[in-house]
Design an enzyme around this catalytic site. Structure first.
Site, short mmCIF file in Angstrom:
data_model
loop_
_atom_site.label_atom_id
_atom_site.label_comp_id
_atom_site.label_asym_id
_atom_site.label_seq_id
_atom_site.Cartn_x
_atom_site.Cartn_y
_atom_site.Cartn_z
N HIS A 185 8.51 2.06 4.34
CA HIS A 185 7.76 0.81 4.32
C HIS A 185 8.47 -0.20 5.22
O HIS A 185 9.53 -0.71 4.88
CB HIS A 185 7.66 0.29 2.89
CG HIS A 185 6.73 -0.87 2.72
ND1 HIS A 185 6.10 -1.48 3.80
CD2 HIS A 185 6.30 -1.55 1.62
CE1 HIS A 185 5.35 -2.47 3.36
NE2 HIS A 185 5.45 -2.52 2.05
N GLU A 193 -4.94 0.29 -5.10
CA GLU A 193 -5.65 0.42 -3.82
C GLU A 193 -6.75 1.48 -3.91
O GLU A 193 -7.85 1.28 -3.38
CB GLU A 193 -4.67 0.76 -2.70
CG GLU A 193 -5.33 0.75 -1.33
CD GLU A 193 -4.34 0.81 -0.18
OE1 GLU A 193 -4.77 0.62 0.97
OE2 GLU A 193 -3.14 1.07 -0.42
N CYS A 243 4.66 -8.02 2.94
CA CYS A 243 4.23 -6.77 3.57
C CYS A 243 2.89 -6.91 4.29
O CYS A 243 2.46 -5.97 4.97
CB CYS A 243 4.16 -5.67 2.53
SG CYS A 243 5.61 -5.61 1.47
N PHE A 282 3.82 -8.72 -1.58
CA PHE A 282 4.31 -9.47 -2.73
C PHE A 282 3.82 -10.91 -2.63
O PHE A 282 3.78 -11.49 -1.55
CB PHE A 282 5.84 -9.46 -2.77
CG PHE A 282 6.45 -8.15 -3.21
CD1 PHE A 282 5.69 -7.14 -3.77
CD2 PHE A 282 7.82 -7.94 -3.08
CE1 PHE A 282 6.26 -5.95 -4.19
CE2 PHE A 282 8.41 -6.76 -3.50
CZ PHE A 282 7.63 -5.77 -4.05
N HIS A 301 -2.53 0.82 2.64
CA HIS A 301 -1.22 0.19 2.44
C HIS A 301 -0.29 1.22 1.81
O HIS A 301 0.85 1.37 2.25
CB HIS A 301 -1.37 -1.05 1.55
CG HIS A 301 -0.11 -1.81 1.38
ND1 HIS A 301 0.61 -2.31 2.44
CD2 HIS A 301 0.59 -2.15 0.26
CE1 HIS A 301 1.69 -2.94 1.99
NE2 HIS A 301 1.70 -2.85 0.67
N LYS A 323 3.26 5.70 5.52
CA LYS A 323 4.58 5.27 5.04
C LYS A 323 5.43 6.44 4.54
O LYS A 323 6.63 6.29 4.36
CB LYS A 323 4.42 4.21 3.94
CG LYS A 323 3.93 2.87 4.48
CD LYS A 323 3.85 1.82 3.38
CE LYS A 323 3.48 0.45 3.94
NZ LYS A 323 2.06 0.36 4.34
#
Length: 419
Positions: free
Chosen positions: A346, A320, A169, A405, A309, A341
């Site tokens: 996403h 975050e 991502c 990830f 994010h 998002k």
């Protein structure tokens, strides 16, 4: 006399997006600030057997304007089509006439987190049902994740640096950061940078379902992606592409380019912690934002807005928020933060470039997009997330965060251009 990287400035002169809420800059932006949501029941296949039956699809997409022929379209995976189209749109937006420029100094970094999953699925079915002799000779060139970058360079004879980032991502944000550095160190004067993704296929949805990573709010898709909200239950898969034109300032000025903003900092760190979970306390993300601020020569107080994010996952959003508080201290309470998002889902390897576009448009309009579906505050995410309504404010400097990830972290700092 050679120009020092410290003196070479990098600006954004073009942007292109393909998203679930719009395939032009104007449509994307108007829907984003209006709080529109692109999530609905999956239509690309029958999802009834899956725990998750919703996604943010790009609908009514026609890639042909960006390709020399319909035959060329048929030879490419959907993720490549998104990437090529976004790059083509960014080129149109930039006003650059490539046939009048030195293409030895122009390159592309257009990545993908996963690559041609649709091609892999279809060709594997052919292998099982019809044997290896019936596999397409275009299978490998269709599925490998560098193909948007490679094919775009072939269409426009771009002979400068060319590769693809692949960091889940964080892919598109890394592409932007590496393109920034490529120009900063004099290896190119113009770069097309971003990412694309097309994973709304059975094996993609099924794989993320098996991880328990995506929302199962199938009966209420428009409210399923809810970053930082206490009732979030996982991210919602999106798809699409985003590409920006980064350019060395003097080169942009010589050709009379419109300048959107200046890229001034880039952070790139690893959690070195876990396959999918963020480091405790958002430690890796905090180091990344600090690196980006140091690279930009800014203090935390100089930042007005963060595009988070913010995926709508239970652990990720908390980490975050903790990272922001660690880096910004008391100023964290004065920042405006939003995750887009909720609107786009996403978009995985495309997310960073699309969200950077949102940051740049926020600076252009002094208007911050909202975090939609924020209804129940989470005590562990106790910051100002611009809930549900766009926010008018002065936006002079921004950070765009993307975390992937594998523990990949990327932060980009941009500011309003001052000539």
């Amino acid at each position: 006399m050679a120009i020092s990287p410290l003196d070479r400035r990098v600006v954004v002169t073009g942007m292109g997006v393909v998203t679930p809420i719009g395939q032009t800059l104007d449509t994307f932006w108007s829907n984003l600030i209006a709080g529109q949501c692109g999530v609905d029941r999956i239509t690309r296949f029958d999802p009834s057997a899956f725990d998750t039956q919703i996604a943010a699809e790009v609908r009514d997409f026609d890639p042909t304007p960006a390709f020399p022929s319909a035959k060329e379209v048929r030879r490419t995976d959907r993720f490549t089509q998104f990437g090529i189209y976004a790059a083509w749109a960014a080129l149109q937006d930039s006003g650059a006439e490539l046939d009048k420029l030195n293409c030895d100094e122009i390159g592309a970094i257009i990545g993908s987190g996963i690559g041609g999953l649709e091609t892999t699925t279809l060709q594997h079915k052919i292998l099982l049902e019809r044997g290896p002799g019936r596999l397409s000779p275009f299978m490998i060139p269709s599925l490998i994740s560098n193909m948007a970058s490679g094919i775009f360079s072939m269409y426009y004879n771009l002979r400068g640096p060319n590769f693809a980032t692949c960091s889940a991502c964080a892919t598109a944000n890394h592409a932007l950061g590496e393109a920034y550095r490529t120009i900063k160190f004099g290896d190119a004067v113009m770069m097309f940078a971003g990412g694309s993704e097309a994973t709304i296929v059975p094996i993609g949805i099924g794989g993320f379902c098996a991880m328990k990573a995506i929302s199962t709010r199938n009966d209420d898709p428009k409210r399923a992606s809810r970053p930082f909200d206490k009732e979030r239950d996982g991210f919602v898969m999106g798809e699409g592409g985003g590409v920006l034109v980064l350019e060395e300032l003097e080169h942009a000025k010589r050709r009379g380019a419109r300048i959107y903003c200046e890229i001034i900092g880039y952070g790139n760190t690893a959690d070195a912690y876990h396959l999918t979970a963020p480091a405790e306390g958002g430690e890796g993300a905090a180091r990344c934002m600090r690196m980006a601020l140091r690279s930009a020569g800014l203090n935390p107080e100089d930042i007005a807005y963060i595009n988070a994010h913010g995926t709508s996952t239970p652990l990720g959003d908390i980490a975050e928020a903790q990272a922001v508080k660690t880096v910004f201290g008391e100023h964290a309470r004065k920042l405006v933060i939003s995750s887009t998002k909720g609107a786009t889902g996403h978009m995985l390897g495309a997310a960073g470039a699309v969200e950077m576009t949102a940051c740049i448009l926020a600076m252009q309009h002094n208007l911050v997009p909202p975090t939609i579906n924020y209804e129940v505050p989470d005590p562990q995410c106790d910051l100002d997330f611009a809930p549900n309504q766009a926010r008018e404010m002065d936006v002079n400097a921004v950070i765009n965060n993307s975390f992937g990830f594998g523990g990949h972290n990327s932060s980009i700092v941009a500011r309003r251009f001052v000539g």
